[in-house]
Scaffold this motif. Structure first.
Motif, short mmCIF file in Angstrom:
data_model
loop_
_atom_site.label_atom_id
_atom_site.label_comp_id
_atom_site.label_asym_id
_atom_site.label_seq_id
_atom_site.Cartn_x
_atom_site.Cartn_y
_atom_site.Cartn_z
N VAL A 118 0.84 -1.20 0.00
CA VAL A 118 0.00 0.00 0.00
C VAL A 118 0.88 1.25 0.00
CG1 VAL A 118 -1.70 1.33 1.32
CG2 VAL A 118 -1.93 -1.15 1.13
N ASP A 119 1.93 1.23 0.78
CA ASP A 119 2.86 2.36 0.82
C ASP A 119 3.48 2.59 -0.55
OD1 ASP A 119 4.47 4.41 1.92
OD2 ASP A 119 6.11 3.00 2.23
N THR A 120 3.86 1.51 -1.23
CA THR A 120 4.43 1.60 -2.57
C THR A 120 3.43 2.21 -3.55
OG1 THR A 120 5.86 -0.34 -2.20
CG2 THR A 120 5.42 0.28 -4.49
N LEU A 173 -5.02 4.11 -8.65
CA LEU A 173 -5.22 2.94 -7.78
C LEU A 173 -5.30 3.37 -6.32
CD1 LEU A 173 -5.36 -0.06 -7.13
CD2 LEU A 173 -2.86 -0.17 -7.35
N CYS A 174 -4.46 4.33 -5.93
CA CYS A 174 -4.50 4.86 -4.56
C CYS A 174 -5.89 5.41 -4.24
CB CYS A 174 -3.43 5.93 -4.40
SG CYS A 174 -3.33 6.66 -2.74
N ALA A 175 -6.47 6.12 -5.21
CA ALA A 175 -7.81 6.68 -5.02
C ALA A 175 -8.86 5.58 -4.92
CB ALA A 175 -8.14 7.63 -6.16
N VAL A 176 -8.71 4.53 -5.73
CA VAL A 176 -9.65 3.41 -5.69
C VAL A 176 -9.63 2.74 -4.33
CG1 VAL A 176 -10.12 1.11 -6.62
CG2 VAL A 176 -9.63 3.00 -8.19
N LEU A 190 -1.45 6.89 2.24
CA LEU A 190 -2.77 7.03 1.62
C LEU A 190 -3.27 8.46 1.68
CD1 LEU A 190 -4.43 3.75 2.94
CD2 LEU A 190 -4.14 4.35 0.52
N CYS A 191 -2.86 9.19 2.71
CA CYS A 191 -3.31 10.58 2.88
C CYS A 191 -2.67 11.52 1.87
CB CYS A 191 -3.00 11.07 4.29
SG CYS A 191 -4.05 10.34 5.54
N SER A 192 -1.84 11.00 0.97
CA SER A 192 -1.29 11.84 -0.09
C SER A 192 -2.43 12.39 -0.96
CB SER A 192 -0.30 11.06 -0.96
OG SER A 192 -0.93 9.93 -1.56
N LEU A 193 -3.58 11.71 -0.91
CA LEU A 193 -4.80 12.20 -1.57
C LEU A 193 -5.77 12.70 -0.49
CD1 LEU A 193 -5.44 9.45 -4.29
CD2 LEU A 193 -4.29 11.65 -4.56
N GLU A 194 -6.22 13.93 -0.60
CA GLU A 194 -7.10 14.51 0.42
C GLU A 194 -8.37 13.69 0.61
OE1 GLU A 194 -8.01 18.61 -0.08
OE2 GLU A 194 -5.90 19.24 -0.22
N ASN A 222 -11.80 10.01 4.05
CA ASN A 222 -12.40 8.69 4.25
C ASN A 222 -11.78 7.96 5.43
OD1 ASN A 222 -14.15 9.02 2.10
ND2 ASN A 222 -12.75 8.08 0.62
N LEU A 223 -10.48 8.13 5.62
CA LEU A 223 -9.81 7.50 6.77
C LEU A 223 -10.33 8.06 8.08
CD1 LEU A 223 -6.20 7.34 5.32
CD2 LEU A 223 -7.40 5.39 6.32
N VAL A 224 -10.57 9.36 8.12
CA VAL A 224 -11.11 9.97 9.34
C VAL A 224 -12.48 9.40 9.64
CG1 VAL A 224 -11.95 12.13 10.36
CG2 VAL A 224 -9.77 12.10 9.13
N ARG A 225 -13.32 9.25 8.61
CA ARG A 225 -14.66 8.68 8.82
C ARG A 225 -14.58 7.26 9.36
NH1 ARG A 225 -15.49 10.76 3.41
NH2 ARG A 225 -16.42 12.84 3.51
N GLU A 226 -13.53 6.54 8.98
CA GLU A 226 -13.39 5.15 9.44
C GLU A 226 -12.73 5.05 10.81
OE1 GLU A 226 -14.73 2.53 7.95
OE2 GLU A 226 -15.55 3.91 6.44
N GLY A 227 -12.35 6.18 11.40
CA GLY A 227 -11.80 6.16 12.76
C GLY A 227 -10.29 6.19 12.85
#
Length: 398
Positions: free
Chosen positions: A212-214, A224-227, A259-263, A268-273
């Motif tokens: 995922v980091d890659t 793909l990161c956005a997906v 993953l946070c390289s995309l706003e 979405n990560l914040v919504r998931e906790g």
């Protein structure tokens, strides 16, 4: 050394005789030797593996047919020449045979595991071989094998296969081929990743986080990161890794940061906790440090900083968490790197700039003392400048 053996890959030589294998056999330790050499070793009364020096709980040997076949192919074709393309890569036949082994439905998991071990050795010996593996499509092949039907209960051999296949994938990705990861855009492949997070070993989870980091770090795989960032099950599984052991939690924190390289992913990560998960990790690391003098990792606080940037929901989540502010305060002078300290200061500036309650909570948690210690440390001039800015901001609340 016999002429026929000149230029033979290290993988094809017995560790004892240093000669080309004639009858390769494998011990219970997973190490392969030429049968005459290892039989002589055992006959002398030795009960350890010559390479690893592990005590052998089983003195039997198993023929390594895959390696024998690779050597035969290498001997047959190492001087092959193609007039249209020039000299064929000396390892082409070996790599092609390894690919056939992995693709075959008739080959056992154990044999495929042996093939993966041989791929690892070949890649370590030469970067040109990595290029050959990439040219022959090994990354898509490995991903298909890894992300096939994932059962809730994995056999020991299959677990070892998955761990080794992921390790090989990461080794190859370090040399290119990241676009091959676009296969993960398929819903079925993402479902398999989620299942591996749920049922895999810590090693499997860690290596998926590294993949995922890659993905998130390459400009070639931004789509793909956005997906992946829109897959809520996938994101929640990464967040659930934060309370795992230190290595897995580190890898999960890095994956979140990447993953946070995309706003949109950050939201979405914040919504998931994610904020609560990272705060819990910082609190756990704080308790660990107090018990065992282990330093904070900067990854969790760096991930929090990136989530907070331009994200009102992240700020609200941090302020709502009873340990949110205090966990950042503890990292100001407790991180294992100046990067971690700077991220903690930046994060506190973001949440304190327009919140008097956050400023009061930070002061109550001892941030002033932490900042003074930081200013007396060997941290960078930039970090000290930001520490002074935070001190000035907090001055209005004193």
């Amino acid at each position: 050394m016999r002429k026929a053996e000149m230029g033979a890959p290290h993988l094809f030589r017995c560790p004892i005789s240093l000669e080309l294998f004639t009858d390769p056999v494998t011990l219970c330790t997973g190490q392969t030797y030429d049968r005459p050499s290892i039989e002589k070793w055992l006959a002398a009364g030795n009960v350890t593996c010559p390479v690893t020096m592990q005590k052998l709980h089983d003195l039997s040997v198993v023929p390594n047919h895959t390696l024998r076949h690779l050597i035969d192919r290498w001997l047959e074709t190492r001087h092959q020449f193609n007039p249209g393309l020039g000299t064929v890569h000396p390892d082409h036949s070996v790599v092609a045979t390894l690919k056939s082994t992995l693709e075959s439905q008739e080959v056992s998991v154990v044999s495929k595991l042996q093939a993966l071990g041989e791929i690892s050795v070949l890649c370590e010996e030469s970067t040109s071989r990595c290029s050959l593996f990439l040219q022959l499509g090994f990354i898509p092949l490995l991903l298909e094998l890894i992300l096939g039907k994932v059962e809730s209960e994995l056999s020991l051999d299959y677990v070892k296969f998955l761990e080794q296949a992921l390790a090989c994938t990461l080794r190859l990705l370090a040399n290119g081929g990241v676009k091959s990861l676009d296969i993960l855009k398929e819903d079925s492949k993402q479902a398999s990743l989620v299942n591996l997070f749920k049922h895999g070993t810590n090693s499997i989870k860690l290596r998926i986080c590294q993949v995922v980091d890659t993905i998130s770090s390459s400009s070639e795989t931004k789509d793909l990161c956005a997906v992946l960032g829109r897959n809520h099950n996938f994101l929640s599984q990464i967040i659930l890794l934060l309370p795992e052991n230190f290595e897995v939690s580190e890898a999960a924190a890095r994956a979140i940061w990447s993953l946070c390289s995309l706003e949109s992913n950050g939201r979405n990560l914040v919504r998931e906790g994610a904020v609560d998960g990272l705060v819990a990790l910082l609190s756990a690391l704080s308790a660990e440090k107090e018990r065992r003098e282990r330093c904070f990792s900067p990854l969790a606080v760096c991930a929090i900083e990136r989530l907070l940037q331009g994200n009102a929901q992240a700020k609200e989540a941090l302020l709502d968490n009873p340990n949110g502010v205090s966990s950042l305060v503890r990292v100001v002078f407790g991180a294992s790197s100046h990067e971690g300290s700077e991220s903690a200061v930046n994060s506190l500036m973001i949440i304190c700039c327009d919140s008097s309650s956050a400023r009061e909570e930070a002061i109550g948690a001892g941030v002033l003392t932490q900042l003074l210690f930081l200013l007396q440390s060997q941290c960078s001039a930039r970090t000290k400048t930001k520490a002074r800015m935070l001190l000035k901001m907090l001055g209005s609340s004193i």
